[in-house]
Design an enzyme around this catalytic site. Structure first.
Site, PDB file in Angstrom:
ATOM      1  N   THR A  80      41.439  44.186  40.360  1.00 33.12           N
ATOM      2  CA  THR A  80      40.967  43.515  41.525  1.00 33.12           C
ATOM      3  C   THR A  80      42.451  42.690  42.400  1.00 33.12           C
ATOM      4  O   THR A  80      42.994  41.325  41.527  1.00 33.12           O
ATOM      5  CB  THR A  80      40.656  41.360  40.565  1.00 33.12           C
ATOM      6  OG1 THR A  80      41.687  41.583  39.572  1.00 33.12           O
ATOM      7  CG2 THR A  80      38.939  42.058  40.148  1.00 33.12           C
ATOM      8  N   LYS A 119      42.856  60.789  35.215  1.00 37.85           N
ATOM      9  CA  LYS A 119      43.025  60.345  33.960  1.00 37.85           C
ATOM     10  C   LYS A 119      42.064  60.745  32.977  1.00 37.85           C
ATOM     11  O   LYS A 119      42.614  60.451  31.923  1.00 37.85           O
ATOM     12  CB  LYS A 119      42.961  58.729  34.673  1.00 37.85           C
ATOM     13  CG  LYS A 119      42.945  58.043  33.440  1.00 37.85           C
ATOM     14  CD  LYS A 119      42.887  56.128  34.156  1.00 37.85           C
ATOM     15  CE  LYS A 119      44.140  55.138  33.660  1.00 37.85           C
ATOM     16  NZ  LYS A 119      44.269  54.109  34.253  1.00 37.85           N
ATOM     17  N   VAL A 121      44.140  47.316  30.600  1.00 38.23           N
ATOM     18  CA  VAL A 121      43.386  46.626  29.542  1.00 38.23           C
ATOM     19  C   VAL A 121      41.784  47.224  28.723  1.00 38.23           C
ATOM     20  O   VAL A 121      41.933  46.754  27.749  1.00 38.23           O
ATOM     21  CB  VAL A 121      42.918  44.983  31.059  1.00 38.23           C
ATOM     22  CG1 VAL A 121      41.199  44.195  29.894  1.00 38.23           C
ATOM     23  CG2 VAL A 121      43.656  44.477  31.456  1.00 38.23           C
ATOM     24  N   ARG A 168      54.378  48.009  39.804  1.00 41.93           N
ATOM     25  CA  ARG A 168      53.153  47.579  41.104  1.00 41.93           C
ATOM     26  C   ARG A 168      54.167  46.272  41.160  1.00 41.93           C
ATOM     27  O   ARG A 168      54.224  45.853  40.439  1.00 41.93           O
ATOM     28  CB  ARG A 168      51.906  47.224  39.644  1.00 41.93           C
ATOM     29  CG  ARG A 168      51.409  49.200  39.913  1.00 41.93           C
ATOM     30  CD  ARG A 168      49.911  47.925  39.318  1.00 41.93           C
ATOM     31  NE  ARG A 168      49.845  47.842  38.251  1.00 41.93           N
ATOM     32  CZ  ARG A 168      48.415  48.142  37.420  1.00 41.93           C
ATOM     33  NH1 ARG A 168      47.733  47.686  38.202  1.00 41.93           N
ATOM     34  NH2 ARG A 168      49.298  47.114  36.079  1.00 41.93           N
ATOM     35  N   CYS A 221      49.913  40.692  37.648  1.00 42.59           N
ATOM     36  CA  CYS A 221      48.942  39.052  37.570  1.00 42.59           C
ATOM     37  C   CYS A 221      49.104  38.389  38.029  1.00 42.59           C
ATOM     38  O   CYS A 221      48.726  37.684  38.790  1.00 42.59           O
ATOM     39  CB  CYS A 221      48.432  39.388  36.113  1.00 42.59           C
ATOM     40  SG  CYS A 221      47.314  40.388  35.209  1.00 42.59           S
ATOM     41  N   ASP A 227      36.047  55.953  33.308  1.00 42.75           N
ATOM     42  CA  ASP A 227      37.067  55.581  34.120  1.00 42.75           C
ATOM     43  C   ASP A 227      35.713  56.520  34.968  1.00 42.75           C
ATOM     44  O   ASP A 227      36.095  57.886  35.309  1.00 42.75           O
ATOM     45  CB  ASP A 227      38.216  55.551  34.106  1.00 42.75           C
ATOM     46  CG  ASP A 227      39.039  55.107  35.124  1.00 42.75           C
ATOM     47  OD1 ASP A 227      39.354  54.327  34.400  1.00 42.75           O
ATOM     48  OD2 ASP A 227      39.102  55.830  36.184  1.00 42.75           O
TER      49      ASP A 227
HETATM   50  N1  LIG Z   1      46.984  44.382  33.345  1.00 40.95           N
HETATM   51  C1  LIG Z   1      47.233  43.879  33.351  1.00 40.95           C
HETATM   52  O1  LIG Z   1      48.251  43.380  31.935  1.00 40.95           O
HETATM   53  C2  LIG Z   1      45.912  42.487  33.077  1.00 40.95           C
HETATM   54  C3  LIG Z   1      46.217  41.570  32.110  1.00 40.95           C
HETATM   55  C4  LIG Z   1      45.437  40.678  32.369  1.00 40.95           C
HETATM   56  C5  LIG Z   1      44.108  40.825  33.007  1.00 40.95           C
HETATM   57  N2  LIG Z   1      44.358  41.746  34.294  1.00 40.95           N
HETATM   58  C6  LIG Z   1      42.946  41.895  34.554  1.00 40.95           C
HETATM   59  O2  LIG Z   1      42.413  43.093  34.168  1.00 40.95           O
HETATM   60  C7  LIG Z   1      41.755  44.302  35.452  1.00 40.95           C
HETATM   61  C8  LIG Z   1      42.032  45.400  35.417  1.00 40.95           C
HETATM   62  O3  LIG Z   1      43.575  45.114  34.941  1.00 40.95           O
HETATM   63  P1  LIG Z   1      44.419  46.544  34.782  1.00 40.95           P
HETATM   64  O4  LIG Z   1      45.747  45.991  34.616  1.00 40.95           O
HETATM   65  O5  LIG Z   1      44.341  47.283  33.811  1.00 40.95           O
HETATM   66  O6  LIG Z   1      44.392  47.659  35.885  1.00 40.95           O
HETATM   67  P2  LIG Z   1      44.397  49.175  35.865  1.00 40.95           P
HETATM   68  O7  LIG Z   1      44.241  50.128  37.699  1.00 40.95           O
HETATM   69  O8  LIG Z   1      45.485  49.942  34.723  1.00 40.95           O
HETATM   70  O9  LIG Z   1      43.231  49.936  34.969  1.00 40.95           O
HETATM   71  C9  LIG Z   1      41.769  50.195  36.137  1.00 40.95           C
HETATM   72  C10 LIG Z   1      41.615  50.776  35.866  1.00 40.95           C
HETATM   73  O10 LIG Z   1      39.572  50.816  36.090  1.00 40.95           O
HETATM   74  C11 LIG Z   1      39.430  52.301  37.111  1.00 40.95           C
HETATM   75  N3  LIG Z   1      38.283  51.982  38.104  1.00 40.95           N
HETATM   76  C12 LIG Z   1      38.484  51.830  39.421  1.00 40.95           C
HETATM   77  N4  LIG Z   1      37.283  51.609  39.493  1.00 40.95           N
HETATM   78  C13 LIG Z   1      36.794  51.978  38.798  1.00 40.95           C
HETATM   79  C14 LIG Z   1      34.817  51.770  39.093  1.00 40.95           C
HETATM   80  N5  LIG Z   1      33.982  51.976  39.968  1.00 40.95           N
HETATM   81  N6  LIG Z   1      34.829  52.681  37.670  1.00 40.95           N
HETATM   82  C15 LIG Z   1      35.374  52.661  36.905  1.00 40.95           C
HETATM   83  N7  LIG Z   1      36.613  53.514  36.612  1.00 40.95           N
HETATM   84  C16 LIG Z   1      37.061  52.532  37.863  1.00 40.95           C
HETATM   85  C17 LIG Z   1      40.464  52.613  37.749  1.00 40.95           C
HETATM   86  O11 LIG Z   1      40.975  53.889  37.536  1.00 40.95           O
HETATM   87  C18 LIG Z   1      42.060  52.194  36.221  1.00 40.95           C
HETATM   88  O12 LIG Z   1      41.985  53.590  35.587  1.00 40.95           O
HETATM   89  C19 LIG Z   1      42.370  43.482  36.825  1.00 40.95           C
HETATM   90  O13 LIG Z   1      41.539  42.269  37.086  1.00 40.95           O
HETATM   91  C20 LIG Z   1      43.875  42.154  36.378  1.00 40.95           C
HETATM   92  O14 LIG Z   1      44.566  41.528  37.072  1.00 40.95           O
HETATM   93  C21 LIG Z   1      44.974  42.181  33.404  1.00 40.95           C
END
Ligand SMILES: NC(=O)c1ccc[n+]([C@@H]2O[C@H](COP(=O)([O-])OP(=O)(O)OC[C@H]3O[C@@H](n4cnc5c(N)ncnc54)[C@H](O)[C@@H]3O)[C@@H](O)[C@H]2O)c1
Length: 419
Positions: free
Chosen positions: A88, A40, A16, A334, A263, A35
């Site tokens: 999350t 990364k 995202v 995942r 998701c 991040d």
């Molecule tokens: N992947 C999808 O298709 C998608 C679509 C819609 C919504 N979402 C939601 O968006 C959110 C993020 O999902 P994602 O798939 O991008 O996750 P992801 O795991 O790909 O990325 C999350 C990033 O956050 C970083 N991170 C974690 N804790 C941190 C902190 N305290 N400070 C700074 N960086 C931190 C991690 O190192 C990681 O790079 C989730 O709630 C997910 O449900 C995801």
């Protein structure tokens, strides 16, 4: 003239957050990405994008256009808007908001008055007000709605979707009060074609759970029908193809090996968690989970049947999974149903290989073999077609002599055994 030197700060640069920082830089905003994974950040700063939707070249271009990326949060204080896009997940089957709280702490420690904070992580209704704001207020000593502005906007990104992307997918937004809502609307209008305002953060949080639970439930429904049609000796694919000619009142879903990713298997649990607080289960969610979770076992059962027909015992046989990502054209494994299928087959003594041009390695308890090309394919007793990546369409399957079980129902494998 804004008192801030950076338009946008993003916390969490994954599926995202990374598109958000790159696209916002392309739209002419000054952007800072934080991040806490230093490796990364190093990779990203060297122009290596870990996700398919952002090419290395796009990332490099954004970096040369001023995108700043760091593993330290200090520069958040210079950002007018801060978006949180951290994971999350579920821990012990419960919503795990520790990443959101950690991000809130980073904001609280680096906050400036007048900042606009937007949560984009998927979560249950109430999180923005009950979890995010108290954490920021406690750490910073400032007051939401008075010293800084807050809202929630669900992320709808669909990795691998070439039609609906960052800019043309309408964005639902909300704020904790009128000023927050107005400021958040103004911000997203700079980078997204259509902004949809809802009345509060709880409504916006619920929108995301409705969307993903809708998918989860409908996938479970079609999976259940696929299993039943197989028992009734009715071709589910013919039924779906005919039903979807109805121009109204029907949206077609496709059966498959189960649900995966960050998701669909996870978000409905956030909804159940919330409704259990008022003593009510979401019965649809529980049933859908039960059905979708049994699909990998069902697929293994169908493979076993097919192997029996071929006169081959499972023990010591070799099966090649075609695609292991949870959906087409991405590398994300995942929660992929492939992981459950592999574990189950391995417990029956099957040697597993996989062929997936998007996936380098798979984290399985017993190591498995990655086939880099199809030159050794004849050593396998069966191909289990799991993920319909677009580039598989180029393969001439007629030339492959290994029997195929297709868990996805693609057109070009019509003559194989299908789910
Ligand atoms: N992947 C999808 O298709 C998608 C679509 C819609 C919504 N979402 C939601 O968006 C959110 C993020 O999902 P994602 O798939 O991008 O996750 P992801 O795991 O790909 O990325 C999350 C990033 O956050 C970083 N991170 C974690 N804790 C941190 C902190 N305290 N400070 C700074 N960086 C931190 C991690 O190192 C990681 O790079 C989730 O709630 C997910 O449900 C995801």
């Amino acid at each position: 003239m804004s008192k801030f030197s950076i338009d946008l700060g993003v916390i969490g640069l994954g599926y995202v957050g990374l598109p958000l920082v790159v696209e916002s830089t392309n739209s002419g905003l000054s952007v800072f990405g934080f991040d806490n994974n230093s490796e990364k950040i190093n990779d990203l700063n060297n122009g290596n994008s870990p996700i398919e939707d952002i090419s290395d070249n796009e990332l490099k271009e954004s970096l040369s256009n001023g995108l700043l990326l760091s593993d330290s949060p200090e520069q958040l204080k210079d950002c007018e808007h801060i978006v949180i896009s951290v994971p999350t997940p579920l821990t012990d089957y419960q919503p795990d908001l520790s990443y959101v709280k950690e991000a809130a702490k980073s904001i609280g420690e680096n906050i400036s008055k007048e900042q606009i904070v937007i949560l984009e992580s998927t979560t249950y209704p109430g999180t923005t007000i009950e979890v995010l704001i108290p954490e920021i207020e406690e750490v910073s000593g400032l007051k939401a709605g008075k010293d800084f502005y807050v809202g929630y906007s669900p992320e709808r990104i669909d990795p691998g979707n070439e039609v609906w992307g960052f800019k043309n997918t309408p964005k639902v937004i909300s704020g904790i009060d009128e000023t927050s809502t107005e400021k958040i609307k103004e911000f997203y209008e700079k980078i997204i074609d259509e902004v949809v305002v809802v009345s509060g953060t709880r409504e916006a949080e619920m929108v995301k759970l409705l969307e993903n639970t809708y998918r989860h439930v409908n996938i479970a429904f079609i999976n259940e029908l696929a299993v039943l049609c197989n028992m009734l000796e009715i071709d589910i694919w013919e039924v779906i193809d005919a039903a979807k000619t109805k121009p109204f009142g029907f949206e077609s879903f496709r059966p498959g090996p189960g649900v995966g990713g960050h998701c669909i298997p996870i978000d409905p649990n956030y909804l159940s968690f919330k409704t259990r607080q008022i003593g009510k289960p979401v019965r649809f969610v529980e049933l859908a989970q039960e059905i979708n979770n049994t699909m990998p076992t069902y697929i293994v059962g169908r493979v076993l049947e097919m192997m029996n027909k071929l006169g081959k015992p499972m023990n010591n046989s070799s099966i090649l999974l075609f695609g292991v990502a949870y959906k087409k054209d991405i590398s994300d494994t995942r929660e992929s149903p492939a992981l459950h299928i592999i574990e189950n087959l391995q417990s029956q003594g099957v040697n597993i290989g996989f062929y997936d041009p998007f996936v380098d390695e798979l984290d399985t308890s017993v190591p498995i073999n990655k086939e880099k090309d199809l030159s050794k394919i004849s050593k396998y007793d069966l191909i289990l077609f799991h993920t319909p990546h677009s580039q598989f369409e180029e393969i001439n399957f007629e030339e492959i002599e290994v029997p195929i079980f297709d868990a996805t129902g693609v057109e070009y494998l019509k003559n194989s055994e299908r789910i």
